[in-house]
Design an enzyme around this catalytic site. Structure first.
Site, PDB file in Angstrom:
ATOM      1  N   GLY B  85       0.825  -1.196   0.000  1.00 57.33           N
ATOM      2  CA  GLY B  85       0.000   0.000   0.000  1.00 57.33           C
ATOM      3  C   GLY B  85       0.856   1.241   0.000  1.00 57.33           C
ATOM      4  O   GLY B  85       1.336   1.682   1.037  1.00 57.33           O
ATOM      5  N   THR B  86       1.096   1.778  -1.175  1.00 57.41           N
ATOM      6  CA  THR B  86       1.973   2.927  -1.254  1.00 57.41           C
ATOM      7  C   THR B  86       1.936   3.447  -2.682  1.00 57.41           C
ATOM      8  O   THR B  86       1.344   2.821  -3.555  1.00 57.41           O
ATOM      9  CB  THR B  86       3.410   2.525  -0.885  1.00 57.41           C
ATOM     10  OG1 THR B  86       4.202   3.688  -0.812  1.00 57.41           O
ATOM     11  CG2 THR B  86       3.992   1.613  -1.926  1.00 57.41           C
ATOM     12  N   THR B  87       2.528   4.616  -2.902  1.00 53.96           N
ATOM     13  CA  THR B  87       2.796   5.042  -4.277  1.00 53.96           C
ATOM     14  C   THR B  87       4.220   5.544  -4.348  1.00 53.96           C
ATOM     15  O   THR B  87       4.597   6.455  -3.603  1.00 53.96           O
ATOM     16  CB  THR B  87       1.861   6.194  -4.701  1.00 53.96           C
ATOM     17  OG1 THR B  87       0.534   5.835  -4.418  1.00 53.96           O
ATOM     18  CG2 THR B  87       2.024   6.477  -6.179  1.00 53.96           C
TER      19      THR B  87
END
Lengths: 249, 302
Positions: B85-87
């Site tokens: 869960g990240t960008t």
């Protein structure tokens, strides 16, 4: 079962490793080999002991390549040389695989020297009985290098060096006559050094030239003969000039 | 060295059981002190073939007894594998490499932190991004930094981005299937210019000019790909990277916090900005005072 961890190379009371020194003796009995670094070439030369009549000369190549841009010649036990060269070749490819880069001359020299050193400090093995001369070009900067390793595992870079039989005389000659050269001049210098200790003639000398563009090239017998003839002519001219009194202007 | 060298410079340990067949010449390493500098003489002598000497020193552990070992393994991996869960994104352009990331850490629906450093400084001229398991990324990037420094000391020249990414990829490959979760980009500047590689815990390694990793990556790609030109200036590229991260945080619940932007140039990396994405939102879409259409009038009570 016999145990093999007893070390064979141990210190003597006065600090010598006799096995290593005996290995150096083996090197001194090996073929004369010379390496000269020029500005754009590196040259390796080695004495070719006359091959027996029935022996296939092509199977006795003394100057070997470790990679496209690295070559090696050694003096000493040829069987040990084969083992060392094989390990070095694997390491060259392994390095290409792990960092996607060809080895530098210094890296592979360090590896070979490390290997030679390991065998002076391990149980049940004897040191390698050979010294190597390693030449090549740095894959990025294109700078030529010449390194030497010996049975103790020490290595250093040289402008020109010799090993094997009569290496002292060859080294003395090189010290007296070395200067920065390029191309054919470097080849001539290497041959002249070899001729100090070897009978003259193309069939007694093996020469290989490495350039950045074309890699390693072994010179043909005819080519070597031609250069030897040139050298003899130059020597004769120099002798004549010395004998004749200098002209007054 | 042989095939062993393909994996890593650590001492290999054989893993017995079902793996030994397909991994005959391949050693698995157990996390221990890095003793690669102290190869023992025993391996020198005993090895009839250099390729197989790993087996002589391999410790083993018992495998669980189940009916369906494959299923069990899959379940175990799924349980351990945190969602990425990240960008994060990085791209190469004329002036170098631009690297950007958000800073939110989430555990399921719970936002555990809004201030995670997802751009890891491996050394003054190389950056790594974090996606997946935070601990895995941090540890292995630090480990990579150590290896890069040792390479520099031994070889008197910096390691290339290619080499560094390959070292990391080989290590991650040797831990394949053991639950590491790493989706990282290695960005740096070396003798050959700017370099960008994507490396993940499956052991994959890709060279490229534009990458985005994480749950917000589809949104980031949309903005990045449509705005990308090779000849951007540093400011334009930074703004593109910032906007791409912002748009990803806007739409993806697992991304948010602060959009950090780093630039890697010939003299190493430099942090350009770190903007809260909430503030970025109002910068891009400022609130316009609008005319009132209907106004509620207070009715005086009777």
């Amino acid at each position: 079962m016999a145990r093999y961890d007893r070390a064979i190379t141990v210190f003597s009371p006065d600090g010598h490793l006799f096995q290593v020194e005996y290995a150096l003796e083996a090197v001194r009995k090996g073929n004369a080999a010379v390496g000269v670094r020029g500005t754009d070439v590196v040259v390796l030369g080695v004495e070719k002991k006359s091959t027996a009549k029935l022996q296939d000369a092509r199977s006795v190549r003394k100057i070997v390549s470790l990679d496209d841009h690295i070559a090696l010649v050694c003096a000493g036990l040829k069987a040990d040389a084969r083992v060392l060269v094989n390990r070095a070749r694997i390491e060259c490819q392994s390095h290409r695989l792990t960092v996607e880069d060809p080895v530098t001359v210094e890296y592979i020299t360090r590896y070979i020297a490390g290997l030679q050193q390991k065998y002076t400090q391990s149980g049940g093995v004897r040191p390698f009985g050979l010294s190597t001369l390693i030449v090549g070009f740095d894959p990025y900067t294109g700078v030529p290098s010449l390194y030497q390793t010996d049975p103790s595992g020490a290595f250093s870079a040289w402008k020109a060096n010799a090993t094997g039989r009569n290496s002292n005389s060859m080294r003395e000659f090189l010290e007296k006559n070395y200067k920065e050269t390029s191309g054919q001049e470097t080849v001539k210098l290497a041959i002249r050094a070899l001729l100090e200790v070897v009978e003259s003639g193309g069939k007694n000398i093996e020469i290989a030239v490495m350039t950045k563009e074309h890699g390693l090239r072994q010179l043909e017998e005819a080519e070597i003969d031609a250069i030897v003839a040139e050298i003899e002519a130059e020597k004769a001219a120099a002798e004549a000039a010395k004998k004749a009194p200098p002209k007054e202007t | 060295m042989g095939i062993r060298a393909i994996l890593s410079s650590h001492l290999p340990n054989g893993q017995f059981g079902r793996h030994s067949l397909c991994l005959a010449a391949v050693g698995r390493e157990i996390m221990k002190l890095d003793t690669s500098g102290l190869e023992s003489a025993a391996s020198l002598f005993g090895a009839s073939s250099e390729l197989f000497d790993g087996f002589a020193t391999a410790p083993s552990f018992e495998l669980p007894v189940t009916n369906d070992f494959d299923g069990f393994q899959k379940e175990a991996i799924q349980m351990v594998k945190p969602a990425k869960g990240t960008t994060t994104l990085a791209f190469i352009f004329k002036e170098g490499v631009m690297v950007a990331a958000d800073s939110r850490a989430s555990m399921g629906g719970y936002i555990s932190s809004q201030s995670v450093k997802k751009i890891i400084e491996i050394n003054p001229y190389m950056l790594g991004t974090m996606a997946g398991g935070a601990a895995d990324c941090q540890f292995w990037h630090r480990n990579l930094g150590i290896k890069c420094r040792l390479h520099e000391l031994a070889n008197k020249r910096r390691i290339s981005v290619t080499g560094a990414s390959k070292l990391l990829a080989n290590i991650l490959y040797s831990y394949r299937g053991m639950g590491l979760s790493v989706g990282t980009m290695i960005a740096g500047w070396d003798e050959t210019g700017p370099g960008l590689y994507y490396v993940d815990s499956e052991g994959g390694r890709l060279k490229g000019t534009r990458f985005s990793v994480g749950s917000g990556s589809p949104y980031a790609y949309g903005v990045l790909d449509s705005g990308y030109r090779y000849d951007l200036s540093i400011e334009e590229a930074a703004e593109l990277a910032r906007r791409a991260i912002y748009h990803a945080t806007f739409r993806d619940g697992a991304s948010g916090g602060v959009a950090s932007v780093y630039y890697v140039g010939p003299n190493g990396w430099k942090k350009l900005s770190g903007d809260d994405v909430g503030e970025l939102h109002y910068k891009y879409y400022p609130v316009m005072p609008s005319t009132v259409e209907q106004e509620m009038v207070e009715v005086s009570g009777a």
